[in-house]
Design a protein around this motif. Structure first.
Motif, PDB file in Angstrom:
ATOM      1  N   GLN A 252       0.878  -1.168   0.000  1.00 18.68           N
ATOM      2  CA  GLN A 252       0.000   0.000   0.000  1.00 18.68           C
ATOM      3  C   GLN A 252       0.915   1.217   0.000  1.00 18.68           C
ATOM      4  O   GLN A 252       1.441   1.621   1.035  1.00 18.68           O
ATOM      5  N   ILE A 444       2.684   2.044   3.344  1.00 23.54           N
ATOM      6  CA  ILE A 444       1.874   2.382   4.517  1.00 23.54           C
ATOM      7  C   ILE A 444       1.404   1.084   5.172  1.00 23.54           C
ATOM      8  O   ILE A 444       0.778   0.243   4.529  1.00 23.54           O
ATOM      9  N   GLN A 446      -0.038   1.106   8.570  1.00 25.27           N
ATOM     10  CA  GLN A 446      -1.182   1.353   9.452  1.00 25.27           C
ATOM     11  C   GLN A 446      -1.882   2.628   9.001  1.00 25.27           C
ATOM     12  O   GLN A 446      -1.227   3.580   8.581  1.00 25.27           O
ATOM     13  N   GLU A 447      -3.197   2.606   9.082  1.00 26.26           N
ATOM     14  CA  GLU A 447      -3.962   3.799   8.749  1.00 26.26           C
ATOM     15  C   GLU A 447      -4.030   4.686   9.992  1.00 26.26           C
ATOM     16  O   GLU A 447      -4.746   4.387  10.935  1.00 26.26           O
ATOM     17  N   THR A 448      -3.268   5.747   9.997  1.00 27.66           N
ATOM     18  CA  THR A 448      -3.260   6.677  11.118  1.00 27.66           C
ATOM     19  C   THR A 448      -3.351   8.105  10.595  1.00 27.66           C
ATOM     20  O   THR A 448      -3.231   8.348   9.387  1.00 27.66           O
ATOM     21  N   THR A 516       4.446   3.281  10.687  1.00 32.49           N
ATOM     22  CA  THR A 516       3.391   3.616   9.723  1.00 32.49           C
ATOM     23  C   THR A 516       3.920   3.683   8.301  1.00 32.49           C
ATOM     24  O   THR A 516       3.256   3.246   7.359  1.00 32.49           O
TER      25      THR A 516
END
Length: 568
Positions: A252, A444, A446-448, A516
């Protein structure tokens, strides 16, 4: 004058070469650099490939010399073959200053010859084609690289040449698969978005040719040639689209800068300099559109279509399009556009070419007299020289060498030291003193809500002094001393196929933790630690890469065969 008439083509090319040098004079005399907003990004890209060539350590995917030797992937997704060409220019240049002069001069010449070539294929008078080639050099489509290191200028420089196959499609309703496939592939290898605009320019002419063709056999033949052109394109660009597919399917990736205020970056917004460089360009646009409308009934169908396509691209570059609303949609395709002023590049090319084609309709009238063409070239060229001179005066002033922007990291407080670095033989010095956090294409995990620019600065740039990085046996190597067996974050980025070996022991996913943006945390040992970073591309990519290289090397032979068949 007699000599000019005897060998006009030679003198026309000589004039284009001379003007490419004249445009460099302010920078040669002023002995200064032009450091635009994208200079750090592209200088890192080209330093990477120059060092790979110099050291013989060819790493197609990972950055092992540039971008803080972070192991991030950039060039594989951004014109890799052309990046190696630029890297060769960097390698041959004794300093960044010399490279900038060489690359700028080459860009000017390429743009001038490209426009000249298109206009001569359109049977425009040679001296008019020369004048408009010089004028094209002065437009912001080309100045974008000179002033800001905007890479789309390189796509703009070759765009006119890539439009030459459009002549046969528009005038004869014939598609030449070899010429079309190679043209789109060349632009795709330089700048992907420029190639997308090229295809968009081809589409209406193909549709016109398809529906104006008589009988199903003609339409079938046209579609067959289109398939052939697509096949040639895919063969010549397999390294890019297959590499992109593999990277995006297995990671991603963080998209390049997403512009949520596209309405500002139009020629009617804050980017109006696209419209006013040179200052006579609005008059040229008005003359073209008004002139075409005045003789509209007399125009051939392909000329009418060319005018409509130019108008569409022109409007797309303005706020007549609801860019505020479109930018709020968070659509991947719309985000790819980034800056609507990019649509002004194909509009500029078509307007210049179209204006030249209108000249025969106005023969004998005041506006088409040579004196006005000469005045246009003198004023537009003068504006470029003045603008470059002003930048050299800024460089010599007591102000800082660079404009500090968000996410900028300066390793020195001395403007004199930073300026000197761009004239030094060690090109890594300038890259170390002036850095920017541009996390394009990092993975990416982790979605943060964490700011990715800040994360890259904190985890890569600021931590680079905690390890010693080198390239050994073609692989990126990190060394540091551990005073405990704690887990530590090291400034290197991990992708799906990145291979990490710590102290001669291969690491798997369970042995590492990832931030991240994919920065690696691992368990060190007390004493000396050595981390080796490599990339294991899928087997089919290596095959595709060599296939693409072979296809480009065999291209002259393929052209000779195509030309021979056309002569039969």
């Amino acid at each position: 004058m007699k000599k000019l008439n005897q060998r006009p083509l030679m003198w026309q090319v000589v004039l284009l070469i001379l003007m490419s040098g004249v445009f460099l004079l302010p920078q040669i005399i002023g002995k200064g650099m032009i450091l635009g907003s994208d200079v750090v990004f592209h200088f890192n890209r080209f330093y990477e490939t120059s060092q790979q060539i110099k050291e013989g350590n060819f790493q197609y995917f990972l950055s092992i010399y540039g971008f803080q030797q972070s192991g991030r992937i950039v060039n594989a997704l951004y014109g890799p073959f052309f990046a190696y060409f630029q890297g060769l220019l960097v390698l041959l240049s004794p300093s960044w200053y010399a490279y900038q002069l060489i690359s700028n001069g080459l860009l000017y010449l390429l743009a001038g010859l490209s426009m000249f070539g298109l206009l001569r294929k359109l049977k425009v008078n040679g001296w008019l084609a020369t004048a408009m080639g010089i004028f094209y050099m002065s437009t912001y489509s080309i100045q974008y690289w000179i002033e800001r290191q905007g890479f789309s200028a390189w796509g703009a420089a070759v765009l006119p040449l890539c439009l030459i196959p459009l002549i046969a499609l528009g005038q004869e309703k014939k598609l030449r698969p070899f010429a079309v496939g190679v043209s789109v592939a060349v632009l795709f290898q330089i700048h992907v978005f420029s190639s997308i605009m090229l295809v968009l320019m081809y589409v209406p002419f193909f549709i016109q040719a398809f529906f104006s063709g008589e009988g199903p056999d003609v339409k079938k033949q046209l579609v067959g040639k289109l398939i052939g052109a697509i096949g040639i394109f895919l063969l010549l660009t397999a390294n890019i689209w297959l590499g992109m597919a593999d990277l995006y399917l297995n990671n991603q990736l963080l998209a390049p800068f997403v512009n949520h205020n596209m309405q500002n970056n139009t020629i009617t917004g804050t980017s109006s300099y696209w419209w006013s460089t040179p200052i006579l360009l609005p008059i040229i646009c008005a003359l073209f559109f008004c002139g075409a409308l005045k003789v509209w009934p007399k125009l051939a169908s392909d000329m009418k279509l060319m005018t409509l396509v130019a108008a569409i691209f022109f409007i797309l570059a303005t706020n007549f399009i609801p860019w505020t609303w479109l930018g709020s949609l968070d659509n991947g395709l719309i985000n790819l556009i980034q800056f609507p002023f990019r649509f002004f590049v194909p509009a500029t090319v078509l307007i210049i070419a179209g204006l030249c084609l209108l000249v025969p309709y106005y023969q004998g009238q005041q506006l088409v007299k040579p004196i006005w063409i000469i005045l246009l070239v003198v004023l537009s060229s003068g504006q470029v020289l003045i603008q470059t001179t002003n930048k050299m005066l800024d460089w010599r002033s007591d102000e800082a060498a660079v404009t500090l922007r968000n996410h900028t990291y300066l390793a020195t407080d001395s403007a004199k030291e930073l300026k000197a670095a761009y004239f030094a033989a060690d090109k890594s010095l300038a890259l170390a003193l002036y850095q920017r956090s541009t996390p394009d294409y990092v993975p990416i995990y982790q979605e943060t809500t964490e700011n990715k620019y800040d994360a890259y600065g904190e985890q890569i740039i600021e931590k680079n002094n905690t390890v010693v990085k080198s390239v050994e046996e073609g692989k990126l190597t990190l060394r540091w001393q551990g005073d405990s067996t704690d887990w530590v974050q090291v400034p290197v980025i991990n992708y799906r196929y990145t291979e990490l070996t710590l102290n001669q022991t291969p690491l798997n996913h369970a042995d590492i933790q990832l931030s991240t943006i994919g920065v690696v945390t691992l368990q060190q040992k007390i004493g000396s630690n050595v981390l080796v970073v490599d990339y294991d591309a899928p087997w089919y990519f290596d095959s595709a890469l060599w296939l693409t290289i072979g296809a480009w090397l065999l291209l002259p032979l393929g052209y000779a065969v195509w030309w021979w068949r056309c002569q039969r």
